[in-house]
Design an enzyme around this catalytic site. Structure first.
Site, PDB file in Angstrom:
ATOM      1  N   LYS A 185      -0.361 -12.290   5.760  1.00  0.00           N
ATOM      2  CA  LYS A 185      -0.203 -11.208   4.929  1.00  0.00           C
ATOM      3  C   LYS A 185      -0.258 -11.809   3.659  1.00  0.00           C
ATOM      4  O   LYS A 185       0.649 -12.902   3.089  1.00  0.00           O
ATOM      5  CB  LYS A 185       1.279 -10.670   5.137  1.00  0.00           C
ATOM      6  CG  LYS A 185       1.489  -9.617   4.208  1.00  0.00           C
ATOM      7  CD  LYS A 185       2.898  -8.979   4.480  1.00  0.00           C
ATOM      8  CE  LYS A 185       3.213  -7.779   3.860  1.00  0.00           C
ATOM      9  NZ  LYS A 185       4.091  -8.187   2.457  1.00  0.00           N
TER      10      LYS A 185
HETATM   11  P1  FBP Z   1       4.548  -3.835  -1.205  1.00  0.00           P
HETATM   12  O1  FBP Z   1       3.389  -3.106  -0.464  1.00  0.00           O
HETATM   13  O2  FBP Z   1       5.671  -2.819  -1.755  1.00  0.00           O
HETATM   14  O3  FBP Z   1       4.136  -4.813  -2.161  1.00  0.00           O
HETATM   15  O4  FBP Z   1       5.329  -4.643   0.059  1.00  0.00           O
HETATM   16  C1  FBP Z   1       4.938  -5.968   0.398  1.00  0.00           C
HETATM   17  C2  FBP Z   1       6.181  -6.963   0.289  1.00  0.00           C
HETATM   18  O5  FBP Z   1       5.770  -8.232   0.733  1.00  0.00           O
HETATM   19  C3  FBP Z   1       7.264  -6.389   1.219  1.00  0.00           C
HETATM   20  O6  FBP Z   1       7.272  -6.710   2.162  1.00  0.00           O
HETATM   21  C4  FBP Z   1       8.553  -6.954  -0.061  1.00  0.00           C
HETATM   22  O7  FBP Z   1       9.623  -6.492  -0.140  1.00  0.00           O
HETATM   23  C5  FBP Z   1       7.762  -7.209  -1.421  1.00  0.00           C
HETATM   24  O8  FBP Z   1       6.237  -7.023  -1.153  1.00  0.00           O
HETATM   25  C6  FBP Z   1       8.195  -8.205  -2.026  1.00  0.00           C
HETATM   26  O9  FBP Z   1       7.585  -8.250  -3.395  1.00  0.00           O
HETATM   27  P2  FBP Z   1       7.713  -9.099  -4.446  1.00  0.00           P
HETATM   28  O10 FBP Z   1       7.901 -10.607  -4.015  1.00  0.00           O
HETATM   29  O11 FBP Z   1       6.692  -9.161  -5.361  1.00  0.00           O
HETATM   30  O12 FBP Z   1       9.096  -8.716  -5.072  1.00  0.00           O
END
Ligand code: FBP
Length: 273
Positions: A185
């Site tokens: 991912k």
């Molecule tokens: P989103 O689609 O909201 O970006 O979620 C993906 C994700 O990886 C979540 O699993 C995690 O909570 C968040 O983004 C972390 O975002 P960041 O590291 O930018 O704070």
């Protein structure tokens, strides 16, 4: 008949997450990663938003072990489960946000009935070494149990100026593939052409785009989803662009139609309007 039970188990579980080789996964670890302020007030109770997203037919939910326990009766039997076992809060000092802590164990994921386990690696972090030790401990335990490992391969560190730069993202994706991830991912790099480079660097390991912060206009986010699918991605893992939208169920349905039915964004925008 040289297949081991665990290699079959991994295949069986992956088929639940990616039924046609593609997946829409709802990311729902934000209560810890960002705090409850990420959620619109009507969705601070996780059961309400999960019920809506599950009813849209998403393939899987990725959540932390405690959240899986709290909400299991809402999603069980309806979607695949990916248990994320690393996390961090934004309450910690900035300099220590470049590492995720242990947030559960492979045994917890198995005990909860998970179809995969997930963990973050911040490639380029000063704590890369610690994160890799954790990653390989997880991978090692999961592998023998036939549990696929999803890596949130996020390049992030003091020497990384632009985390969305294709040269950086493809490096992270390649490192994730070489560290044995079953699913990767990672960030969108801004175009179909550049994301195709990321997919190529992953050398056949399925790449899923991480949703990212909410995009103002739904159509623009749906175009991004289409662009990564056209670039060879195997799906998306989306949190905020679903649960922060005024119509989360419609947004999830629109994303599903692009990923699984190869629909165009302008054909599926009707689900959210
Ligand atoms: P989103 O689609 O909201 O970006 O979620 C993906 C994700 O990886 C979540 O699993 C995690 O909570 C968040 O983004 C972390 O975002 P960041 O590291 O930018 O704070």
């Amino acid at each position: 008949m040289s297949d081991t039970f665990s290699s079959i188990g991994k295949r069986v579980r992956l088929s639940r997450i990616l039924p046609d080789g593609r997946a829409v996964i709802f990311a729902f670890d934000h209560g810890v990663e960002h705090g409850p302020s990420d959620f619109p007030s009507e969705f601070v109770n996780p059961r309400i938003i999960i019920e809506k997203v599950v009813s849209a037919g998403v393939d899987a939910i990725m959540m932390l072990p405690g959240m899986a326990r709290l909400t299991h009766d809402v999603w069980m039997g309806k979607v695949a489960l990916i248990v994320k076992i690393t996390s961090k809060t934004n309450l910690r000092p900035e300099e220590s946000r470049l590492v995720q802590s242990v947030f559960g164990f492979v045994e917890d994921a198995i005990a909860l009935g998970a179809d995969a386990v997930a963990a973050t690696v911040y490639w380029g972090s000063p704590y890369e070494d610690v994160m890799l030790e954790r990653w390989f401990a997880i991978r090692n335990a999961a592998d023998s149990l036939g549990l696929p490992c999803l890596q949130l391969a996020y390049p992030r560190g003091p020497h990384i100026k632009n985390i969305y730069d294709v040269a950086i993202v493809r490096y992270g994706a390649r490192a994730a593939a070489e560290s044995g991830a079953d699913l990767i991912k990672t960030y969108y790099t801004g175009s179909k052409e550049t994301f195709a480079e990321v997919v190529k660097a992953a050398s056949g390991v399925p790449v899923l785009m991480s949703g990212g912060p909410r995009v103002e206009r739904a159509i623009d986010f749906l175009k991004v989803v289409k662009s990564v699918m056209d670039a060879g991605a195997k799906g998306v893992v989306v949190g905020r662009n679903i649960f922060q939208h005024k119509n989360p169920k419609g947004m999830a349905k629109a994303i599903m139609a692009i990923v699984h039915e190869e629909k165009e964004p302008n054909e599926v925008i009707k689900y959210v309007e």
